[in-house]
Design a protein around this motif. Structure first.
Motif, mmCIF file in Angstrom:
data_model
loop_
_atom_site.group_PDB
_atom_site.id
_atom_site.type_symbol
_atom_site.label_atom_id
_atom_site.label_comp_id
_atom_site.label_asym_id
_atom_site.label_seq_id
_atom_site.Cartn_x
_atom_site.Cartn_y
_atom_site.Cartn_z
ATOM 1 N N THR A 148 0.747 -1.334 -0.006
ATOM 2 C CA THR A 148 0.025 0.031 0.218
ATOM 3 C C THR A 148 0.834 1.335 -0.049
ATOM 4 O O THR A 148 0.402 2.304 -0.352
ATOM 5 N N ALA A 149 2.188 1.210 0.294
ATOM 6 C CA ALA A 149 3.010 2.492 0.323
ATOM 7 C C ALA A 149 4.599 1.975 0.362
ATOM 8 O O ALA A 149 4.937 0.646 0.372
ATOM 9 N N SER A 150 5.212 2.996 0.099
ATOM 10 C CA SER A 150 6.632 2.696 -0.160
ATOM 11 C C SER A 150 7.350 3.981 0.821
ATOM 12 O O SER A 150 6.666 4.953 1.025
ATOM 13 N N LEU A 151 8.654 3.354 1.212
ATOM 14 C CA LEU A 151 9.361 4.375 2.302
ATOM 15 C C LEU A 151 10.837 4.393 1.581
ATOM 16 O O LEU A 151 11.212 3.327 1.012
ATOM 17 N N HIS A 152 11.167 5.609 1.320
ATOM 18 C CA HIS A 152 12.728 5.715 0.765
ATOM 19 C C HIS A 152 13.504 6.859 1.825
ATOM 20 O O HIS A 152 13.132 8.051 1.932
ATOM 21 N N TRP A 153 14.457 6.281 2.220
ATOM 22 C CA TRP A 153 15.363 7.099 3.242
ATOM 23 C C TRP A 153 16.986 7.268 2.579
ATOM 24 O O TRP A 153 17.459 6.306 2.060
ATOM 25 N N VAL A 154 17.510 8.391 2.534
ATOM 26 C CA VAL A 154 18.628 8.621 1.911
ATOM 27 C C VAL A 154 19.583 9.085 2.982
ATOM 28 O O VAL A 154 19.279 10.280 3.694
ATOM 29 N N GLN A 155 20.675 8.496 3.253
ATOM 30 C CA GLN A 155 21.441 8.966 4.570
ATOM 31 C C GLN A 155 21.994 10.257 4.361
ATOM 32 O O GLN A 155 22.214 11.132 5.368
ATOM 33 N N GLU A 156 22.367 10.977 3.064
ATOM 34 C CA GLU A 156 22.824 12.283 2.809
ATOM 35 C C GLU A 156 21.599 13.096 2.959
ATOM 36 O O GLU A 156 22.059 14.256 3.108
ATOM 37 N N LYS A 157 20.519 12.732 3.174
ATOM 38 C CA LYS A 157 19.487 13.599 3.483
ATOM 39 C C LYS A 157 18.660 12.957 4.631
ATOM 40 O O LYS A 157 17.489 12.829 4.518
ATOM 41 N N GLN A 158 19.344 12.828 5.886
ATOM 42 C CA GLN A 158 18.887 11.794 6.656
ATOM 43 C C GLN A 158 17.621 12.446 7.556
ATOM 44 O O GLN A 158 17.028 11.723 8.265
#
Ligand code: SOE
Length: 388
Positions: free
Chosen positions: A279-289
């Motif tokens: 139902t959903a996605s999550l995206h995490w970027v360490q350089e924009k933590q």
């Protein structure tokens, strides 16, 4: 802790780039103190201890381990010393915090895991990216069913500090770093983070590894991020991987990929993790933590800022500042150290804090890297992760 209670004593063996961050994080705790530092020579240990304001300096691991004021040993030596130093610490009954990878190969890791368990000491490996508040938010959202059933994982860890052929690291020497280079160094973080966030283990892999820079030139210096070398440069032939693409299968049926590279211009410390649920996605970027991307099928996508008042309560406790106040790499590192020392304070037989990666967890990560090496050597075929 009352004023009369003795602070937990920390001793660090191997004062390089990462060692100094262990010292800073322990100092932030308030209920622990850095009492000793050991380097490979007494004079360099004394210089580094003085620079960092640490009372005791030792020229060997054995002397530091024998110091009665040291309760917790931090092993931040190069990989080939992880096993003997951690084993000696365990045998002396000290709690032990190791840098990753836990040891050079799965067999060494299993021996450390079993020895730590038998000795009943707190044991932890610094998979520090688990300490990011929004990583914990991802984990808690997934556990609460907020993205539906997870189906796909996409991880990447890209760096560029080894791009130039006149850069070098001991990690590239199999005798000092182990058989794997980039995967052991940063692929390990990616796998650990993916498993931690979705709550399932990687069971099989199909890996394609490559060495882009096959000959390097070095003046003998081998520190990470130290840049292009000059002077009397000698050639060194490189066998270990500096890029890798790997397909993954998790125990719960989730599929995924990770890409890893350390010769990719422009990518400084580009760790990213995306989890797609039904139902959903999550995206995490360490350089924009301080931001978490939330993707939806039937509603607008959103960015959740690291604001404790907007986060799930269990994750919010890892955020130390109100929304809009940026937190960073060192804060996440501190969160991990705080959890480990909380465990030391509560006693080794108290439950392991979920955020902490133990020697058992880190053994499994080395087993994953080993399966990746075997998959590549066998001609890029699916290989099971062999746990013992
Ligand atoms: C070098 O690749 C390095 O310092 C790793 O060893 C660390 O684990 C990672 O956090 C940053 O990059």
């Amino acid at each position: 802790m009352s004023a009369a209670q003795k602070k937990i004593g920390m001793g660090l063996i191997g004062p390089g780039f990462i060692g100094m961050h262990h010292i800073d994080a322990v100092r932030r705790l308030g209920f622990a103190e850095v009492v000793a530092l050991a380097d490979h020579k007494a004079d360099s240990a004394r210089i580094k201890a003085d620079e960092a304001g640490i009372p005791h300096a030792y020229g060997s691991p054995e002397e530091l381990i024998a110091d009665p004021d040291v309760d917790v040993i931090h092993n931040t030596t190069p990989n080939h010393l992880h096993f003997p130093v951690s084993m000696a610490a365990i045998e002396a009954g000290k709690h032990i915090v190791s840098e990753k990878p836990l040891a050079m190969d799965p067999d060494q890791c299993r021996r450390l895991r079993d020895a730590a368990k038998a000795a009943g000491v707190v044991n932890a490996v610094m998979f520090n990216y688990r300490g990011n508040p929004l990583v914990q938010q991802m984990r808690d959202m997934i556990a609460a069913g907020e993205i539906g059933t997870p189906v796909f994982v996409k991880g990447q860890y890209l760096q560029d500090w080894l791009t130039d052929d006149k850069t070098y690291s001991w990690r590239l020497d199999p005798k000092l770093g182990g058989a794997s280079s980039a995967l052991a160094d940063i692929g390990s973080h990616t796998c650990d983070l993916a498993e931690h966030v979705i709550g399932s283990k990687i069971v099989s892999v199909l890996a394609d590894l490559g060495t882009i820079v096959k000959t390097r030139y070095t003046n003998g210096s081998s520190h990470a991020f130290s840049g292009t070398q000059s002077g009397d440069l000698k050639p060194v032939e490189i066998a270990g991987e500096d890029i890798a693409t790997v397909m993954l299968r998790f125990e719960n049926g989730v599929r995924g990929t990770i890409t890893v590279g350390q010769v990719l211009p422009g990518h400084k410390n580009d760790l990213q993790l995306e989890i797609n649920g039904r139902t959903a996605s999550l995206h995490w970027v360490q350089e924009k933590q301080n931001e978490l991307w939330i993707g939806r099928y039937n509603a607008a996508n959103a960015i959740l800022q690291k604001d404790p008042s907007l986060m799930l309560p269990a994750a919010a406790k890892y955020a130390h500042l109100p929304g809009g106040h940026q937190e960073a790499w060192t804060d996440a590192f501190y969160n991990m150290v705080k959890a480990i020392y909380g465990w030391v304070q509560a006693g080794p037989s108290s439950p392991q804090p979920e955020i902490v990666s133990t020697f058992a967890d880190a053994t499994h990560i080395t087993e994953i890297v080993d399966a990746m090496l075997r998959s590549n050597a066998a001609g890029n075929v699916w290989m099971n992760v062999e746990g013992k």
